[in-house]
Enzyme design. Sequence first.
Site, PDB file in Angstrom:
ATOM      1  N   GLU A   1       0.837  -1.209   0.000  1.00 15.23           N
ATOM      2  CA  GLU A   1       0.000   0.000   0.000  1.00 15.23           C
ATOM      3  C   GLU A   1       0.871   1.257   0.000  1.00 15.23           C
ATOM      4  O   GLU A   1       0.569   2.234  -0.673  1.00 15.23           O
ATOM      5  CB  GLU A   1      -0.913  -0.004   1.229  1.00 15.23           C
TER       6      GLU A   1
ATOM      7  N   ASP B   1       3.863   1.518  -1.257  1.00 18.90           N
ATOM      8  CA  ASP B   1       4.436   1.660  -2.606  1.00 18.90           C
ATOM      9  C   ASP B   1       3.454   2.275  -3.580  1.00 18.90           C
ATOM     10  O   ASP B   1       3.828   3.079  -4.432  1.00 18.90           O
ATOM     11  CB  ASP B   1       4.875   0.288  -3.133  1.00 18.90           C
TER      12      ASP B   1
ATOM     13  N   SER C   1      32.719  13.917  24.071  1.00 16.66           N
ATOM     14  CA  SER C   1      32.666  12.482  24.327  1.00 16.66           C
ATOM     15  C   SER C   1      32.298  12.261  25.785  1.00 16.66           C
ATOM     16  O   SER C   1      32.010  13.203  26.505  1.00 16.66           O
ATOM     17  CB  SER C   1      33.983  11.819  23.946  1.00 16.66           C
TER      18      SER C   1
ATOM     19  N   GLU D   1      19.511   6.357  29.517  1.00 18.86           N
ATOM     20  CA  GLU D   1      19.208   5.905  28.159  1.00 18.86           C
ATOM     21  C   GLU D   1      20.308   4.946  27.723  1.00 18.86           C
ATOM     22  O   GLU D   1      21.363   4.864  28.357  1.00 18.86           O
ATOM     23  CB  GLU D   1      19.130   7.096  27.205  1.00 18.86           C
TER      24      GLU D   1
ATOM     25  N   LYS E   1      23.420   3.408  25.566  1.00 17.12           N
ATOM     26  CA  LYS E   1      24.550   3.934  24.810  1.00 17.12           C
ATOM     27  C   LYS E   1      24.574   3.191  23.489  1.00 17.12           C
ATOM     28  O   LYS E   1      24.865   1.990  23.436  1.00 17.12           O
ATOM     29  CB  LYS E   1      25.868   3.740  25.547  1.00 17.12           C
TER      30      LYS E   1
ATOM     31  N   LYS F   1      29.362   1.278  31.271  1.00 19.37           N
ATOM     32  CA  LYS F   1      29.480   0.141  30.354  1.00 19.37           C
ATOM     33  C   LYS F   1      28.944  -1.129  31.016  1.00 19.37           C
ATOM     34  O   LYS F   1      29.048  -1.295  32.223  1.00 19.37           O
ATOM     35  CB  LYS F   1      30.955  -0.063  29.989  1.00 19.37           C
TER      36      LYS F   1
ATOM     37  N   CYS G   1      59.914 -12.511   6.429  1.00 23.38           N
ATOM     38  CA  CYS G   1      61.100 -12.252   5.616  1.00 23.38           C
ATOM     39  C   CYS G   1      62.306 -13.075   6.076  1.00 23.38           C
ATOM     40  O   CYS G   1      63.415 -12.894   5.567  1.00 23.38           O
ATOM     41  CB  CYS G   1      61.437 -10.759   5.628  1.00 23.38           C
TER      42      CYS G   1
ATOM     43  N   CYS H   1      61.320  -8.153  14.420  1.00 24.59           N
ATOM     44  CA  CYS H   1      62.053  -8.377  13.184  1.00 24.59           C
ATOM     45  C   CYS H   1      62.862  -7.114  12.922  1.00 24.59           C
ATOM     46  O   CYS H   1      62.317  -6.013  12.918  1.00 24.59           O
ATOM     47  CB  CYS H   1      61.084  -8.618  12.032  1.00 24.59           C
TER      48      CYS H   1
HETATM   49  S1  IVH Z   1      25.605  11.997  24.897  1.00 21.76           S
HETATM   50  C1  IVH Z   1      27.599  15.352  26.352  1.00 21.76           C
HETATM   51  N1  IVH Z   1      24.138   9.824  24.763  1.00 21.76           N
HETATM   52  O1  IVH Z   1      28.954   8.155  22.672  1.00 21.76           O
HETATM   53  C2  IVH Z   1      27.565  13.962  25.960  1.00 21.76           C
HETATM   54  N2  IVH Z   1      26.181   9.862  23.563  1.00 21.76           N
HETATM   55  O2  IVH Z   1      31.435   8.896  24.106  1.00 21.76           O
HETATM   56  C3  IVH Z   1      27.529  13.762  24.485  1.00 21.76           C
HETATM   57  N3  IVH Z   1      26.640   7.842  22.297  1.00 21.76           N
HETATM   58  O3  IVH Z   1      29.965  10.716  20.535  1.00 21.76           O
HETATM   59  C4  IVH Z   1      27.072  12.458  24.057  1.00 21.76           C
HETATM   60  N4  IVH Z   1      24.808   6.764  22.854  1.00 21.76           N
HETATM   61  O4  IVH Z   1      28.386   8.975  19.625  1.00 21.76           O
HETATM   62  C5  IVH Z   1      25.276  10.425  24.368  1.00 21.76           C
HETATM   63  N5  IVH Z   1      22.736   7.968  24.700  1.00 21.76           N
HETATM   64  C6  IVH Z   1      23.859   8.579  24.324  1.00 21.76           C
HETATM   65  C7  IVH Z   1      24.773   7.969  23.456  1.00 21.76           C
HETATM   66  C8  IVH Z   1      25.940   8.645  23.103  1.00 21.76           C
HETATM   67  C9  IVH Z   1      25.926   6.715  22.149  1.00 21.76           C
HETATM   68  C10 IVH Z   1      27.954   8.081  21.689  1.00 21.76           C
HETATM   69  C11 IVH Z   1      28.045   9.358  20.920  1.00 21.76           C
HETATM   70  C12 IVH Z   1      29.177  10.136  21.515  1.00 21.76           C
HETATM   71  C13 IVH Z   1      29.911   9.092  22.277  1.00 21.76           C
HETATM   72  C14 IVH Z   1      30.530   9.728  23.502  1.00 21.76           C
END
Ligand code: IVH
Length: 681
Positions: free
Chosen positions: A37, A39, A84, A120, A122, A328, A425, A440
Amino acid sequence: MTKEKQEVVRIDQLVEELNEHSYRYYVLSQPTISDAEYDQLFRELQALEAAHPEHVRAESPTQRVGAKPLEGFATVQHRLPMLSLDNAMNEQELLDFDEQVRRLLAKDGHDGGEIEYTVEFKFDGVAVSLLYEDGRLKQAATRGDGTTGEDVTSNVRTIKAIPLKVRAAKPPQGLLEVRGEVLFRKKEFDALNEERQARGEESFANPRNAASGSLRQLDPQETAKRPLWFFSYGVGIVDSSTKGISDLARQPLAHAMKVVESLGFSISPGYRVVKGAVQLAEAYRAAEAERDSLPFEVDGIVIKVNDVALQGRLGFRQRSPRWAVAAKFKPVEAVTVLEDIIIQVGRTGALTPVAILKPVRVGGVVVSRATLHNQDEIERKGLLIGDTVVVRRQGDVIPAVVAAITTSRTGKERRFVFPTKCPECNTPVQREEGEAVARCANGHCPAKLHNRLVHFASRDAMDIEGLGDKMVGLLVEHSLVKDLPDLYSLKVEALQELPRMGELSSKNLVGSIQGSKGRPLDRFIFALGIRHVGSKTGQVLARHCQTVERFLTLSEEELLLIAEVGPETARSVAEFLGEGYSQKLVHGLLDHGVAPAPVVVDTSKAGALTGQSFVLTGTLSGMSRKEAEEMILDRGGKVSSSVSKKTSYVVAGESPGSKLDAAKKLGVSVLSEEEFSALLR
Ligand code: IVH
């Protein structure tokens, strides 16, 4: 209404309707019509648009694909840096994070009560920034080095989970930057790799690489073929006049994310707010239990302080906020068979034993190799070829063989004998006194060249998409590249002659090689593959030298004066720069147009501590030792490990050591943490 008018109205109706169906499918995962549908409606729209080309709307689903292939990606300057995250490796470190947040805030007058955090997943994909102007997608960029990314707008437009126009009765006026992660789902990743294998192409190591490779295709038609998804995790710049949007950056984070969600973006499944350490730990455990049932890979959760005013008080470290952490998940393990041990010759000539494993799935990724580091490691672990072994993988870390399950032995296992000659080598190997690594010594060993090229092109170095192990193998085998500079004179025509290289992939490769010429100096230094110079040391050296010309003149004495450079590294860098060959190599690269971007030191802060030297002792409560050192270095100061008459200040934290006594004896000024912080400001 005339027929023409009716058709134009129908176009608008179809665009709205089709976009709504995409949203239901890609964001809500609740489609209400069948593909057939969809499409049919899509084709109706195509026909009408063909009859009225002047009424084709930018957000029409027919306009996702159609942009022409690019020569290369333009760069995009992020208006707000893309940061990061610091890691917490287990529950305890997560609780430590909460404690640190409360301690820092308490010093700043907070009542010490429980803190609200958003929780949330990662995502394990590629970070992108999406810039919407008056509600329409204007620009999409990769994170790049956090300051400068690549313009991937045409490719991102093909991702159906990303709205071309936000969902709102009245589109918000002005700028709104939505940030998040582009990713591959597990099942589509497996399917992609199966297809690639069937075509004799290299498979992607993990969904993240697949997402990154797909997003950086020069031809958007290629990206369009890849089933990419998107989840938002935040907003960047907000410069809007629309009520409810204009103050988005000042609202609690969870509120902002709800608004982002209402505008038609997916956010993390299970997104929520928790309060205090107990709930935080519960959320972490619950998320970990959910991990395997998710359609995409995650390697942890991200925790952020919900209150933006508190975030402001916590501030930032060098590259990451103090108000967020990536917690993690536990490493994942699997049991398999150690089928063989082979020797790899690295770019520095190091002979590394590699475990060849019976392929096994460890946390969503099929592992068939693991590093064994060196001979001693094999002996320490008592590994025999043929053993049943436990393999562990955590996040990005290279899989490791943890131990042998000795109870499974049959008696057919055999010991591994370390070679005395380079397997590539045949040159006798050398192992220096006190070193675990055998090398080496042949300067022209072909394996070294191969691995230097692979290292040079790798993600944290010059980041040359498409120049992986297999491609390097082809280039070396066909003598197209005899040393690093040759990469930059590669021609599309020559590449096309190689097996399985078409015009497009050849163009893509030349494009990404040429596109790497302006990589920042720190990556360039790292890419040279100097022993003991990792990514971090690359940054230290780049910050110190600022330009490549200056880098070439470094002496061992000067290197030793850099606080973060140890004697081994100083010797290794000085030896490298002292060799005629290395100088020729670097000049060769420069002659081929490589122009490493100089490192810009933030001038608002730089120089404030120029000429002053610091010694740190005791524990600082508001920052780690490393952070304190970085802040001093950023401002042009020096950090040293011992006190002398030349020391300008000794910074004494809690329980200072004998350095404080030395300072008093030598009459060197002593700063408390507060005084030190004031000086930094
Ligand atoms: S917040 C101020 N939330 O992790 C913090 N990053 O190590 C900015 N990532 O470059 C990032 N899930 O690519 C945030 N729920 C999440 C994420 C997330 C994956 C990645 C993102 C960032 C890297 C940071």
